[in-house]
Design an enzyme around this catalytic site. Structure first.
Site, short mmCIF file in Angstrom:
data_model
loop_
_atom_site.label_atom_id
_atom_site.label_comp_id
_atom_site.label_asym_id
_atom_site.label_seq_id
_atom_site.Cartn_x
_atom_site.Cartn_y
_atom_site.Cartn_z
N TYR A 52 0.86 -1.20 0.00
CA TYR A 52 0.00 0.00 0.00
C TYR A 52 0.88 1.23 0.00
O TYR A 52 1.85 1.30 0.76
CB TYR A 52 -0.93 0.02 1.22
N GLU A 54 -0.49 4.79 -0.49
CA GLU A 54 -1.30 6.01 -0.68
C GLU A 54 -0.42 7.24 -0.51
O GLU A 54 0.41 7.31 0.40
CB GLU A 54 -2.44 6.04 0.33
N ASP A 198 -7.08 13.46 -25.16
CA ASP A 198 -7.14 12.07 -24.69
C ASP A 198 -6.55 11.19 -25.80
O ASP A 198 -7.23 10.86 -26.77
CB ASP A 198 -8.61 11.70 -24.40
N THR A 224 -4.08 5.74 -22.02
CA THR A 224 -3.94 4.42 -21.41
C THR A 224 -2.63 3.82 -21.91
O THR A 224 -2.11 4.22 -22.96
CB THR A 224 -5.11 3.50 -21.78
N LYS A 227 -2.76 0.11 -25.09
CA LYS A 227 -3.23 0.02 -26.50
C LYS A 227 -2.01 0.04 -27.42
O LYS A 227 -1.21 -0.88 -27.38
CB LYS A 227 -4.23 1.15 -26.76
N ARG A 233 -2.27 -2.70 -18.24
CA ARG A 233 -3.59 -2.08 -18.20
C ARG A 233 -3.60 -0.93 -17.20
O ARG A 233 -3.56 -1.15 -15.99
CB ARG A 233 -4.58 -3.16 -17.76
#
Ligand code: DSN
Length: 409
Positions: A52, A54, A198, A224, A227, A233
């Site tokens: 973790y 954060e 985008d 992203t 692609k 991902r």
């Protein structure tokens, strides 16, 4: 109880293996999919995900983040180098969350966004009614020119001046031509709007300098990594330095909790690969292969939307060319092991689950080393399969597909 667990485990493994086999025995023309390297896969599923973290490097809410800090810093540096930018946030889990964070950083609920109509190639998060973007913001659309099916910058400028949006969105999921980001900048400046590019679909082409780079024009860029970029991902936000603090806050704590350090490391691996000369060669081939398909269809008088392709994808009007809806065409192709998606076309009158066309992309099969000749053969098989020759030609088509799979997979 134990027996049940065992059988569920078997089912799970069985479907994993079936999916593996499906991926190795079909031709993948889905424009948004790709096959990442073994190293990208390694980091994606690695023990880094146990941590973790954060917060941001050197400012975490958990102890034990010293290695994750270095990984995230390295990933940010590589993203900045690859795209030539001042600021990068590598934490967004997905393209949707990246866009959500940008809206949260720049807009208030109810502010106006001007974007491309979803039918014409935009994305759900660019304002679809069923999406958070269409729920929390006031959406106005521009469209493609009905005759040329190309972006019409004069018309977009006119709409922008009427609407006076706070944000203009460019960059698309199903538009096959180049984008003039400088013109979008002028339009945004005239009305005092932010400009978001985008580039989820074209990020790999931009990184290889084979597609216009919005860096000097857009205030914020999202993309992203899975692609054309051929990474894990996930997603990234790039921006001018001064917007960095607002965007960091909008990603965490505004929109996400803990980042996934495994995926962040895989993004670093992906950027390292994209900085190599071989990556540029791969992207050149992606463009050549998409063009080879588009040219084949054009020569057969099949309607290619916007007239051609300058990217990794093309759209075919199956309704006008073959008298088949997109759904019928995509399903017929799946029967001969060609996988693509049905796609709405500009001004489409069909429902989104029916559509009037299909979208074909070259990134995944180019990764498998297929070249221009093979893409021409695939276009020939698609054309003949959709031209009512399906029953008579099914065996011949399947044999051609099998030949390609045997040779390249
Ligand atoms: N809209 C998806 C696609 O282009 O396939 C990605 O979000």
């Amino acid at each position: 109880m134990e027996k049940k667990t065992n059988s569920a485990e078997k089912i799970l493994l069985n479907y994993y293996q079936k999916e593996r086999k499906r991926q190795k025995s079909t031709l993948n023309l889905i424009a948004s999919e790709n096959y990442p390297s073994k190293k990208v896969l390694f980091y994606s599923g690695s023990l880094l995900m146990n941590k973790y973290a954060e917060g941001y490097p050197n400012a975490r809410y958990y102890q034990g983040c010293q290695n994750i800090d270095k990984i995230e810093e390295l990933t940010i540096d590589l993203a900045k180098k690859l795209f030539g930018v001042e600021y990068a946030n590598v934490q967004p889990h997905s393209g949707s969350q990246a866009n959500q964070a940008v809206y949260l950083a720049l807009l208030k609920s109810g502010d106006k966004i001007l974007s491309l109509n979803l039918l014409a190639g935009g994305h759900l998060t660019h304002g679809a009614k069923v999406n958070f973007s269409g729920t929390f913001y006031q959406i106005h659309y521009y469209n493609l020119n009905p005759l040329t099916q190309k972006l019409d910058y004069e018309e977009i400028s006119k709409i922008a001046q009427e609407v006076k949006p706070k944000l203009i969105v460019t960059g698309y999921s199903a538009y096959s031509l180049k984008i003039d980001f400088a013109k979008f900048r002028q339009i945004a400046d005239r009305v005092g709007a932010y400009l978001l590019a985008d580039i989820a679909h074209t990020a790999g082409l931009v990184a290889a300098s084979l597609f216009p780079n919005p860096v000097n024009y857009a205030d914020v860029i999202t993309f992203t990594t899975h692609k054309t970029l051929r990474g894990p991902r996930g997603a990234v936000i790039l921006a001018k330095k001064e917007l960095g603090p607002k965007i960091d806050k909008a990603v965490f704590p505004g929109n996400q909790g803990g980042p996934n350090p495994a995926i962040i490391a895989a993004k670093a691996q992906c950027f390292l690969e994209a900085l190599q000369p071989e990556f540029k060669e791969y992207q050149k081939q992606v463009l050549k292969n998409a063009k080879a398909m588009a040219d084949y269809f054009q020569n057969k008088r099949v309607k290619v939307i916007s007239g051609s392709t300058e990217t990794h994808l093309l759209l075919i009007d199956t309704k006008n060319s073959y008298n088949l809806t997109g759904k019928e065409a995509a399903e017929r192709l799946e029967k001969i092991d060609i996988i693509c998606n049905k796609n709405m076309l500009p001004y489409d009158k069909e429902k989104p689950w029916i559509t009037s066309g299909i979208r074909l992309g070259s990134p995944a099969l180019t990764t498998r080393s297929l070249g221009k000749k093979e893409f021409q053969l695939i276009a020939e098989v698609i054309d003949s399969t959709l031209r009512n020759h399906y029953d008579t030609n099914k065996k011949e088509a399947k044999d051609k597909i099998r030949y390609l799979i045997k040779k390249f997979f």
